[in-house]
Design a protein around this motif. Structure first.
Motif, mmCIF file in Angstrom:
data_model
loop_
_atom_site.group_PDB
_atom_site.id
_atom_site.type_symbol
_atom_site.label_atom_id
_atom_site.label_comp_id
_atom_site.label_asym_id
_atom_site.label_seq_id
_atom_site.Cartn_x
_atom_site.Cartn_y
_atom_site.Cartn_z
ATOM 1 N N GLU A 10 -31.423 7.393 -5.081
ATOM 2 C CA GLU A 10 -30.723 8.661 -5.239
ATOM 3 C C GLU A 10 -30.218 8.750 -6.668
ATOM 4 N N GLY A 11 -30.289 9.932 -7.233
ATOM 5 C CA GLY A 11 -29.806 10.097 -8.588
ATOM 6 C C GLY A 11 -29.483 11.546 -8.882
ATOM 7 N N LYS A 12 -28.799 11.727 -10.008
ATOM 8 C CA LYS A 12 -28.428 13.077 -10.426
ATOM 9 C C LYS A 12 -28.328 13.095 -11.939
ATOM 10 N N ALA A 13 -28.848 14.159 -12.516
ATOM 11 C CA ALA A 13 -28.731 14.392 -13.957
ATOM 12 C C ALA A 13 -28.133 15.780 -14.150
ATOM 13 N N THR A 14 -27.389 15.956 -15.229
ATOM 14 C CA THR A 14 -26.812 17.264 -15.544
ATOM 15 C C THR A 14 -26.986 17.551 -17.027
ATOM 16 N N VAL A 15 -27.026 18.829 -17.343
ATOM 17 C CA VAL A 15 -27.022 19.262 -18.731
ATOM 18 C C VAL A 15 -26.149 20.516 -18.802
ATOM 19 N N GLU A 16 -25.369 20.594 -19.853
ATOM 20 C CA GLU A 16 -24.490 21.747 -20.061
ATOM 21 C C GLU A 16 -25.076 22.630 -21.158
ATOM 22 N N LEU A 17 -25.170 23.926 -20.854
ATOM 23 C CA LEU A 17 -25.629 24.897 -21.844
ATOM 24 C C LEU A 17 -24.418 25.695 -22.300
ATOM 25 N N LYS A 18 -24.198 25.756 -23.590
ATOM 26 C CA LYS A 18 -22.978 26.361 -24.143
ATOM 27 C C LYS A 18 -22.973 27.881 -24.129
ATOM 28 N N GLY A 19 -24.107 28.512 -24.349
ATOM 29 C CA GLY A 19 -24.115 29.959 -24.461
ATOM 30 C C GLY A 19 -24.533 30.704 -23.212
ATOM 31 N N PRO A 20 -25.712 30.383 -22.679
ATOM 32 C CA PRO A 20 -26.232 31.140 -21.544
ATOM 33 C C PRO A 20 -25.383 30.985 -20.286
ATOM 34 N N THR A 21 -25.292 32.073 -19.537
ATOM 35 C CA THR A 21 -24.569 32.033 -18.265
ATOM 36 C C THR A 21 -25.502 31.545 -17.161
ATOM 37 N N ALA A 22 -24.928 31.176 -16.042
ATOM 38 C CA ALA A 22 -25.718 30.747 -14.889
ATOM 39 C C ALA A 22 -26.665 31.867 -14.441
ATOM 40 N N ASP A 23 -26.189 33.112 -14.502
ATOM 41 C CA ASP A 23 -27.033 34.247 -14.108
ATOM 42 C C ASP A 23 -28.213 34.441 -15.053
ATOM 43 N N GLN A 24 -28.076 34.045 -16.311
ATOM 44 C CA GLN A 24 -29.178 34.163 -17.261
ATOM 45 C C GLN A 24 -30.197 33.039 -17.095
ATOM 46 N N VAL A 25 -29.755 31.874 -16.663
ATOM 47 C CA VAL A 25 -30.627 30.699 -16.549
ATOM 48 C C VAL A 25 -31.309 30.609 -15.184
ATOM 49 N N TRP A 26 -30.636 31.047 -14.137
ATOM 50 C CA TRP A 26 -31.192 30.926 -12.791
ATOM 51 C C TRP A 26 -32.617 31.474 -12.651
ATOM 52 N N PRO A 27 -32.967 32.638 -13.224
ATOM 53 C CA PRO A 27 -34.331 33.167 -13.049
ATOM 54 C C PRO A 27 -35.430 32.197 -13.506
#
Length: 169
Positions: A10-27
């Protein structure tokens, strides 16, 4: 972080995007059959069966594995058929599993979430976080640390590509 539990990885990775919103990235994730746009190792990714945006959608991803000495004569085509098992546009998350492959996966299920990052007063958004978690059987010839590193570096690269795509609009 990854851990070994009852023979499963089991594992998990994350990345934070400073500018784009979740609504912009989800598509970018909602468009399940365009992985080649975000991961350079993927040569092609296309729908095999099912409806776009619906559980049951199956994609076929292919990538070339070049020999360790870099020669093109030894190029091997690797592939994986992956099935979308859950998608929730409101929560901006999806899960998929590998059905068939020639990479060495026996069982693999992943969940992708695109989460908003709120500023201190909770009034606005200042980016988003992408989370990629997985559970899999051990993969022959691939230590857990290396697989976890692959997932993390792939997500970091995808995050950069998606951030650039949003900011260049």
């Amino acid at each position: 972080m990854a851990e070994e539990a009852q023979g499963k990885w089991e594992g998990k990775a994350t990345v934070e995007l400073k500018g784009p919103t979740a609504d912009q990235v989800w598509p970018f994730f909602e468009d399940f059959c365009n992985l080649q746009k975000w991961l350079p190792l993927v040569d092609s990714c296309h729908r095999v069966e099912g409806e776009f945006g619906q559980p049951g959608l199956v994609r076929l991803c292919k990538f070339s594995k070049v020999s360790s000495d870099g020669s093109q004569e030894e190029t091997e085509i690797k592939w994986a058929k992956e099935k979308l098992i859950m998608i929730d546009p409101n929560e901006r998350c999806l899960s998929y599993e590998i059905l068939e492959n020639n990479v060495g996966f026996k069982s693999y299920v992943a969940t992708i979430k695109v989460l908003p990052i709120n500023d201190g007063d909770g009034e606005g958004r200042r980016g988003c976080e992408i989370e990629w978690s997985f559970i899999t059987d051990p993969i022959e010839g691939w230590p857990l640390e290396d697989f976890n590193s692959y997932i993390n570096s792939s997500l970091q690269f995808m995050g950069q590509e998606m951030e650039q795509a949003v900011l260049s609009r």
